[in-house]
Design a protein around this motif. Structure first.
Motif, PDB file in Angstrom:
ATOM      1  N   LEU A  24     -23.910  -4.434  -5.003  1.00  0.00           N
ATOM      2  CA  LEU A  24     -24.886  -3.352  -4.936  1.00  0.00           C
ATOM      3  C   LEU A  24     -25.004  -2.990  -3.468  1.00  0.00           C
ATOM      4  CD1 LEU A  24     -27.244  -1.536  -5.912  1.00  0.00           C
ATOM      5  CD2 LEU A  24     -28.734  -3.539  -5.661  1.00  0.00           C
ATOM      6  N   GLU A  25     -24.916  -1.705  -3.145  1.00  0.00           N
ATOM      7  CA  GLU A  25     -24.949  -1.268  -1.757  1.00  0.00           C
ATOM      8  C   GLU A  25     -25.971  -0.157  -1.557  1.00  0.00           C
ATOM      9  OE1 GLU A  25     -20.198  -2.113  -0.853  1.00  0.00           O
ATOM     10  OE2 GLU A  25     -20.975  -0.076  -0.753  1.00  0.00           O
ATOM     11  N   CYS A  56     -24.607   5.581  10.781  1.00  0.00           N
ATOM     12  CA  CYS A  56     -24.599   5.055   9.414  1.00  0.00           C
ATOM     13  C   CYS A  56     -24.790   3.545   9.407  1.00  0.00           C
ATOM     14  CB  CYS A  56     -23.286   5.396   8.730  1.00  0.00           C
ATOM     15  SG  CYS A  56     -22.972   7.156   8.564  1.00  0.00           S
ATOM     16  N   ALA A  57     -25.397   3.058   8.345  1.00  0.00           N
ATOM     17  CA  ALA A  57     -25.547   1.623   8.141  1.00  0.00           C
ATOM     18  C   ALA A  57     -25.418   1.326   6.659  1.00  0.00           C
ATOM     19  CB  ALA A  57     -26.889   1.130   8.664  1.00  0.00           C
ATOM     20  N   LYS A  58     -24.968   0.125   6.358  1.00  0.00           N
ATOM     21  CA  LYS A  58     -24.813  -0.267   4.959  1.00  0.00           C
ATOM     22  C   LYS A  58     -25.281  -1.704   4.795  1.00  0.00           C
ATOM     23  CE  LYS A  58     -20.645  -1.117   3.322  1.00  0.00           C
ATOM     24  NZ  LYS A  58     -19.259  -0.880   2.833  1.00  0.00           N
ATOM     25  N   ILE A  59     -26.090  -1.943   3.760  1.00  0.00           N
ATOM     26  CA  ILE A  59     -26.444  -3.302   3.384  1.00  0.00           C
ATOM     27  C   ILE A  59     -25.992  -3.491   1.947  1.00  0.00           C
ATOM     28  CG2 ILE A  59     -28.354  -3.541   5.001  1.00  0.00           C
ATOM     29  CD1 ILE A  59     -30.278  -2.913   2.767  1.00  0.00           C
ATOM     30  N   LYS A  60     -25.635  -4.716   1.613  1.00  0.00           N
ATOM     31  CA  LYS A  60     -25.104  -4.970   0.280  1.00  0.00           C
ATOM     32  C   LYS A  60     -25.509  -6.347  -0.205  1.00  0.00           C
ATOM     33  CE  LYS A  60     -20.601  -6.302   2.228  1.00  0.00           C
ATOM     34  NZ  LYS A  60     -19.153  -5.987   2.255  1.00  0.00           N
ATOM     35  N   ALA A 103     -37.502  -6.540 -10.962  1.00  0.00           N
ATOM     36  CA  ALA A 103     -38.736  -6.646 -10.173  1.00  0.00           C
ATOM     37  C   ALA A 103     -38.952  -8.051  -9.625  1.00  0.00           C
ATOM     38  CB  ALA A 103     -39.930  -6.225 -11.016  1.00  0.00           C
ATOM     39  N   THR A 104     -38.413  -9.062 -10.294  1.00  0.00           N
ATOM     40  CA  THR A 104     -38.616 -10.449  -9.877  1.00  0.00           C
ATOM     41  C   THR A 104     -37.332 -11.081  -9.332  1.00  0.00           C
ATOM     42  OG1 THR A 104     -38.238 -11.179 -12.163  1.00  0.00           O
ATOM     43  CG2 THR A 104     -40.522 -10.806 -11.479  1.00  0.00           C
ATOM     44  N   SER A 105     -36.354 -10.258  -9.034  1.00  0.00           N
ATOM     45  CA  SER A 105     -35.105 -10.773  -8.479  1.00  0.00           C
ATOM     46  C   SER A 105     -35.343 -11.415  -7.116  1.00  0.00           C
ATOM     47  CB  SER A 105     -34.085  -9.640  -8.335  1.00  0.00           C
ATOM     48  OG  SER A 105     -32.930 -10.080  -7.649  1.00  0.00           O
ATOM     49  N   THR A 106     -34.539 -12.428  -6.798  1.00  0.00           N
ATOM     50  CA  THR A 106     -34.606 -13.060  -5.479  1.00  0.00           C
ATOM     51  C   THR A 106     -33.822 -12.269  -4.433  1.00  0.00           C
ATOM     52  OG1 THR A 106     -32.700 -14.466  -6.021  1.00  0.00           O
ATOM     53  CG2 THR A 106     -34.907 -15.361  -6.457  1.00  0.00           C
ATOM     54  N   GLU A 107     -33.138 -11.228  -4.871  1.00  0.00           N
ATOM     55  CA  GLU A 107     -32.350 -10.396  -3.965  1.00  0.00           C
ATOM     56  C   GLU A 107     -33.159  -9.157  -3.591  1.00  0.00           C
ATOM     57  OE1 GLU A 107     -30.466  -8.729  -1.490  1.00  0.00           O
ATOM     58  OE2 GLU A 107     -29.456 -10.582  -2.162  1.00  0.00           O
ATOM     59  N   PRO A 108     -33.559  -9.014  -2.327  1.00  0.00           N
ATOM     60  CA  PRO A 108     -34.415  -7.884  -1.924  1.00  0.00           C
ATOM     61  C   PRO A 108     -33.815  -6.520  -2.235  1.00  0.00           C
ATOM     62  CG  PRO A 108     -34.345  -9.540  -0.194  1.00  0.00           C
ATOM     63  CD  PRO A 108     -33.329  -9.961  -1.220  1.00  0.00           C
ATOM     64  N   LEU A 109     -32.513  -6.373  -2.155  1.00  0.00           N
ATOM     65  CA  LEU A 109     -31.911  -5.060  -2.398  1.00  0.00           C
ATOM     66  C   LEU A 109     -32.043  -4.655  -3.867  1.00  0.00           C
ATOM     67  CD1 LEU A 109     -30.504  -2.742  -0.969  1.00  0.00           C
ATOM     68  CD2 LEU A 109     -28.297  -3.822  -1.489  1.00  0.00           C
ATOM     69  N   VAL A 125     -34.541  -5.595  -5.784  1.00  0.00           N
ATOM     70  CA  VAL A 125     -35.959  -5.232  -5.920  1.00  0.00           C
ATOM     71  C   VAL A 125     -36.194  -3.830  -5.372  1.00  0.00           C
ATOM     72  CG1 VAL A 125     -38.323  -5.818  -5.281  1.00  0.00           C
ATOM     73  CG2 VAL A 125     -36.685  -7.642  -5.805  1.00  0.00           C
ATOM     74  N   GLU A 126     -35.559  -3.506  -4.253  1.00  0.00           N
ATOM     75  CA  GLU A 126     -35.725  -2.172  -3.668  1.00  0.00           C
ATOM     76  C   GLU A 126     -35.171  -1.094  -4.592  1.00  0.00           C
ATOM     77  OE1 GLU A 126     -34.543   0.495   0.278  1.00  0.00           O
ATOM     78  OE2 GLU A 126     -33.998  -1.633   0.200  1.00  0.00           O
ATOM     79  N   LEU A 127     -33.996  -1.350  -5.171  1.00  0.00           N
ATOM     80  CA  LEU A 127     -33.441  -0.374  -6.115  1.00  0.00           C
ATOM     81  C   LEU A 127     -34.389  -0.199  -7.302  1.00  0.00           C
ATOM     82  CD1 LEU A 127     -31.267   1.521  -7.208  1.00  0.00           C
ATOM     83  CD2 LEU A 127     -30.086  -0.494  -8.130  1.00  0.00           C
ATOM     84  N   TYR A 128     -34.923  -1.292  -7.819  1.00  0.00           N
ATOM     85  CA  TYR A 128     -35.871  -1.207  -8.944  1.00  0.00           C
ATOM     86  C   TYR A 128     -37.067  -0.340  -8.570  1.00  0.00           C
ATOM     87  CZ  TYR A 128     -39.429  -2.608 -12.326  1.00  0.00           C
ATOM     88  OH  TYR A 128     -40.409  -2.590 -13.285  1.00  0.00           O
ATOM     89  N   SER A 129     -37.612  -0.585  -7.366  1.00  0.00           N
ATOM     90  CA  SER A 129     -38.765   0.186  -6.908  1.00  0.00           C
ATOM     91  C   SER A 129     -38.451   1.673  -6.873  1.00  0.00           C
ATOM     92  CB  SER A 129     -39.190  -0.297  -5.517  1.00  0.00           C
ATOM     93  OG  SER A 129     -40.191   0.536  -4.975  1.00  0.00           O
TER      94      SER A 129
END
Length: 224
Positions: free
Chosen positions: A81-82, A91-95, A115-121, A123-127
């Motif tokens: 997921l990127e 430009c910047a990319k996090i994955k 929403a309860t994933s341990t992966e912040p990215l 959670v951000e996509l969910y938000s």
């Protein structure tokens, strides 16, 4: 998040042959390349019902972002997921790795677990799926040759045979029907940190080749 310079240029087949020879002599091939010196990329892009990611790109908004899920060589055991961000031309990319089963859940509109994933990215996509109504939008396929040069952290890629899956979002379909995205010139991309070494700048100098703001995602949306 490390922001980098990114420049894109259309090139023709003759440019490609000349450049490839030069790049192979000076730069190292990307570790992911196969015996033919290339690899296949498939990306599933997200957007909302107002096509905000597409419109921001077309309008040249200075501060924008887009989410995508990406896999390589149709190997669905390793998926990223990127989030790609652009601010004032940099430009910047996090994955983050995401499991096939998790992607399948997203495609099936099962997103509560995010929403309860341990992966912040994730959670951000969910938000942003909830607040901005992002959803899987379209698939882009292409072949890439990639070269790296340690000083300046330079990465040069040549993308060709860029295709879109039209209205499809079935990322894991190995037989996904696709069509070419309009003008089939090749795309040269050059990315680097604070500086580009002179040897690389000279190597990729292309007289008469214009820099472009080409977006593979935007090109794919011509049809959808």
């Amino acid at each position: 998040m490390q922001f980098r310079h990114e420049h894109k240029h259309y090139i023709n087949y003759l440019d490609y042959l000349i450049l490839r020879s030069k790049l192979r002599a000076v730069m190292q091939p990307d570790v992911n390349t196969n015996e033919d010196g290339e690899y296949h990329i498939r990306s599933l892009y997200f957007d909302n019902y107002r096509d905000v990611a597409l419109q921001d790109k077309i309008s040249g908004i200075n501060r924008r972002e887009k989410f995508r899920i990406r896999c390589y060589n149709k190997d669905f055991e390793f998926i990223n997921l990127e989030k790609k961000s652009k601010i004032n031309g940099l430009c910047a990319k996090i994955k983050a790795e995401i499991a096939k089963s998790q992607v399948e859940a997203i495609l099936a509109h099962d997103t509560k677990w995010m929403a309860t994933s341990t992966e912040p990215l994730i959670v951000e996509l969910y938000s942003k799926m909830k607040s901005g109504q992002l959803q899987p939008k379209t698939i882009v396929d292409y072949n890439r040759e990639a070269f790296v040069y340690r000083p300046g952290n330079v990465r040069v890629t040549i993308d060709r045979d860029i295709r879109t899956g039209l209205f499809r979002t079935d990322l894991f379909n190995p037989d996904l029907p696709t069509i070419a995205t309009g003008d089939q010139q090749m795309l040269l991309e050059v990315k680097y940190d604070n500086f580009i070494p002179e040897v690389i700048a000279n190597l990729i100098q292309l007289d008469g080749r214009r820099q472009t703001a080409f977006s593979k995602y935007a090109a794919s949306r011509i049809y959808s």
